[in-house]
Scaffold this motif. Sequence first.
Motif, PDB file in Angstrom:
ATOM      1  N   MET A   1       0.851  -1.185   0.000  1.00  0.00           N
ATOM      2  CA  MET A   1       0.000   0.000   0.000  1.00  0.00           C
ATOM      3  C   MET A   1       0.887   1.235   0.000  1.00  0.00           C
ATOM      4  SD  MET A   1      -3.048   0.742   2.623  1.00  0.00           S
ATOM      5  CE  MET A   1      -3.536   2.368   2.978  1.00  0.00           C
ATOM      6  N   GLU A   2       0.620   2.137  -0.905  1.00  0.00           N
ATOM      7  CA  GLU A   2       1.407   3.361  -1.025  1.00  0.00           C
ATOM      8  C   GLU A   2       0.538   4.570  -0.685  1.00  0.00           C
ATOM      9  OE1 GLU A   2       3.735   3.955  -4.461  1.00  0.00           O
ATOM     10  OE2 GLU A   2       4.181   1.825  -4.694  1.00  0.00           O
ATOM     11  N   LEU A   3       1.226   5.629  -0.330  1.00  0.00           N
ATOM     12  CA  LEU A   3       0.509   6.866  -0.013  1.00  0.00           C
ATOM     13  C   LEU A   3       0.002   7.514  -1.295  1.00  0.00           C
ATOM     14  CD1 LEU A   3       2.942   8.446   2.599  1.00  0.00           C
ATOM     15  CD2 LEU A   3       0.774   7.322   3.054  1.00  0.00           C
ATOM     16  N   THR A   4      -1.142   8.108  -1.190  1.00  0.00           N
ATOM     17  CA  THR A   4      -1.672   8.846  -2.336  1.00  0.00           C
ATOM     18  C   THR A   4      -1.030  10.225  -2.373  1.00  0.00           C
ATOM     19  OG1 THR A   4      -3.475   9.828  -1.072  1.00  0.00           O
ATOM     20  CG2 THR A   4      -3.897   7.665  -2.073  1.00  0.00           C
ATOM     21  N   LYS A   5      -1.216  10.905  -3.492  1.00  0.00           N
ATOM     22  CA  LYS A   5      -0.686  12.274  -3.602  1.00  0.00           C
ATOM     23  C   LYS A   5      -1.307  13.165  -2.522  1.00  0.00           C
ATOM     24  CE  LYS A   5       0.532  12.357  -8.462  1.00  0.00           C
ATOM     25  NZ  LYS A   5       0.343  13.017  -9.755  1.00  0.00           N
ATOM     26  N   GLN A   6      -2.577  12.932  -2.249  1.00  0.00           N
ATOM     27  CA  GLN A   6      -3.272  13.727  -1.226  1.00  0.00           C
ATOM     28  C   GLN A   6      -2.668  13.448   0.148  1.00  0.00           C
ATOM     29  OE1 GLN A   6      -7.508  13.194  -1.211  1.00  0.00           O
ATOM     30  NE2 GLN A   6      -7.836  14.731   0.394  1.00  0.00           N
ATOM     31  N   ASP A   7      -2.356  12.184   0.442  1.00  0.00           N
ATOM     32  CA  ASP A   7      -1.718  11.835   1.712  1.00  0.00           C
ATOM     33  C   ASP A   7      -0.353  12.514   1.837  1.00  0.00           C
ATOM     34  OD1 ASP A   7      -3.827  10.196   2.503  1.00  0.00           O
ATOM     35  OD2 ASP A   7      -2.907   8.385   1.647  1.00  0.00           O
ATOM     36  N   LYS A   8       0.410  12.466   0.768  1.00  0.00           N
ATOM     37  CA  LYS A   8       1.747  13.087   0.769  1.00  0.00           C
ATOM     38  C   LYS A   8       1.637  14.598   0.977  1.00  0.00           C
ATOM     39  CE  LYS A   8       4.017   9.602  -2.068  1.00  0.00           C
ATOM     40  NZ  LYS A   8       4.652   9.294  -3.348  1.00  0.00           N
ATOM     41  N   LYS A   9       0.644  15.209   0.304  1.00  0.00           N
ATOM     42  CA  LYS A   9       0.424  16.654   0.478  1.00  0.00           C
ATOM     43  C   LYS A   9       0.080  16.974   1.927  1.00  0.00           C
ATOM     44  CE  LYS A   9      -1.216  19.096  -3.587  1.00  0.00           C
ATOM     45  NZ  LYS A   9      -2.368  19.550  -4.337  1.00  0.00           N
ATOM     46  N   HIS A  10      -0.791  16.145   2.492  1.00  0.00           N
ATOM     47  CA  HIS A  10      -1.200  16.347   3.889  1.00  0.00           C
ATOM     48  C   HIS A  10       0.006  16.225   4.827  1.00  0.00           C
ATOM     49  CE1 HIS A  10      -3.751  16.333   7.437  1.00  0.00           C
ATOM     50  NE2 HIS A  10      -3.121  15.235   7.842  1.00  0.00           N
ATOM     51  N   ILE A  11       0.824  15.217   4.609  1.00  0.00           N
ATOM     52  CA  ILE A  11       2.019  15.028   5.436  1.00  0.00           C
ATOM     53  C   ILE A  11       2.968  16.214   5.270  1.00  0.00           C
ATOM     54  CG2 ILE A  11       4.118  13.635   5.711  1.00  0.00           C
ATOM     55  CD1 ILE A  11       2.317  11.167   5.049  1.00  0.00           C
ATOM     56  N   ASP A  12       3.194  16.640   4.033  1.00  0.00           N
ATOM     57  CA  ASP A  12       4.071  17.789   3.787  1.00  0.00           C
ATOM     58  C   ASP A  12       3.559  19.034   4.506  1.00  0.00           C
ATOM     59  OD1 ASP A  12       5.793  16.300   2.233  1.00  0.00           O
ATOM     60  OD2 ASP A  12       4.955  16.999   0.317  1.00  0.00           O
ATOM     61  N   GLU A  13       2.260  19.241   4.462  1.00  0.00           N
ATOM     62  CA  GLU A  13       1.659  20.408   5.123  1.00  0.00           C
ATOM     63  C   GLU A  13       1.843  20.327   6.640  1.00  0.00           C
ATOM     64  OE1 GLU A  13      -0.347  24.017   5.634  1.00  0.00           O
ATOM     65  OE2 GLU A  13       0.558  23.114   3.873  1.00  0.00           O
ATOM     66  N   GLN A  14       1.640  19.153   7.206  1.00  0.00           N
ATOM     67  CA  GLN A  14       1.812  18.983   8.647  1.00  0.00           C
ATOM     68  C   GLN A  14       3.270  19.208   9.054  1.00  0.00           C
ATOM     69  OE1 GLN A  14      -0.675  18.646  10.879  1.00  0.00           O
ATOM     70  NE2 GLN A  14      -1.971  18.963   9.090  1.00  0.00           N
ATOM     71  N   VAL A  15       4.206  18.710   8.254  1.00  0.00           N
ATOM     72  CA  VAL A  15       5.624  18.899   8.538  1.00  0.00           C
ATOM     73  C   VAL A  15       5.981  20.379   8.444  1.00  0.00           C
ATOM     74  CG1 VAL A  15       7.961  18.451   7.667  1.00  0.00           C
ATOM     75  CG2 VAL A  15       6.313  16.577   7.874  1.00  0.00           C
ATOM     76  N   ARG A  16       5.438  21.071   7.432  1.00  0.00           N
ATOM     77  CA  ARG A  16       5.702  22.507   7.282  1.00  0.00           C
ATOM     78  C   ARG A  16       5.186  23.285   8.492  1.00  0.00           C
ATOM     79  NH1 ARG A  16       3.386  26.950   6.240  1.00  0.00           N
ATOM     80  NH2 ARG A  16       1.330  26.079   5.892  1.00  0.00           N
ATOM     81  N   LYS A  17       3.983  22.957   8.947  1.00  0.00           N
ATOM     82  CA  LYS A  17       3.406  23.625  10.117  1.00  0.00           C
ATOM     83  C   LYS A  17       4.238  23.351  11.372  1.00  0.00           C
ATOM     84  CE  LYS A  17      -1.439  23.742   8.654  1.00  0.00           C
ATOM     85  NZ  LYS A  17      -2.786  23.199   8.912  1.00  0.00           N
TER      86      LYS A  17
END
Length: 65
Positions: A1-17
Amino acid sequence: MELTKQDKKHIDEQVRKLSFRIVEEAKEYMKLYEKTYYEEVIKMCQEKIETIEAIKELSIKVSEQ
């Protein structure tokens, strides 16, 4: 199972915050540290001034006798 683009975006946003929050908290700590440092320097200088004034008063009293 791989992360979706939306999941990756969400993770990137959380890391940025989180990164932003860490940087902001570090700045606040630095300001607090700097302020405390200068307060302690002022306190030490005030004690030195009071000591000098006390010695001066004692010298005057001794010279008057």
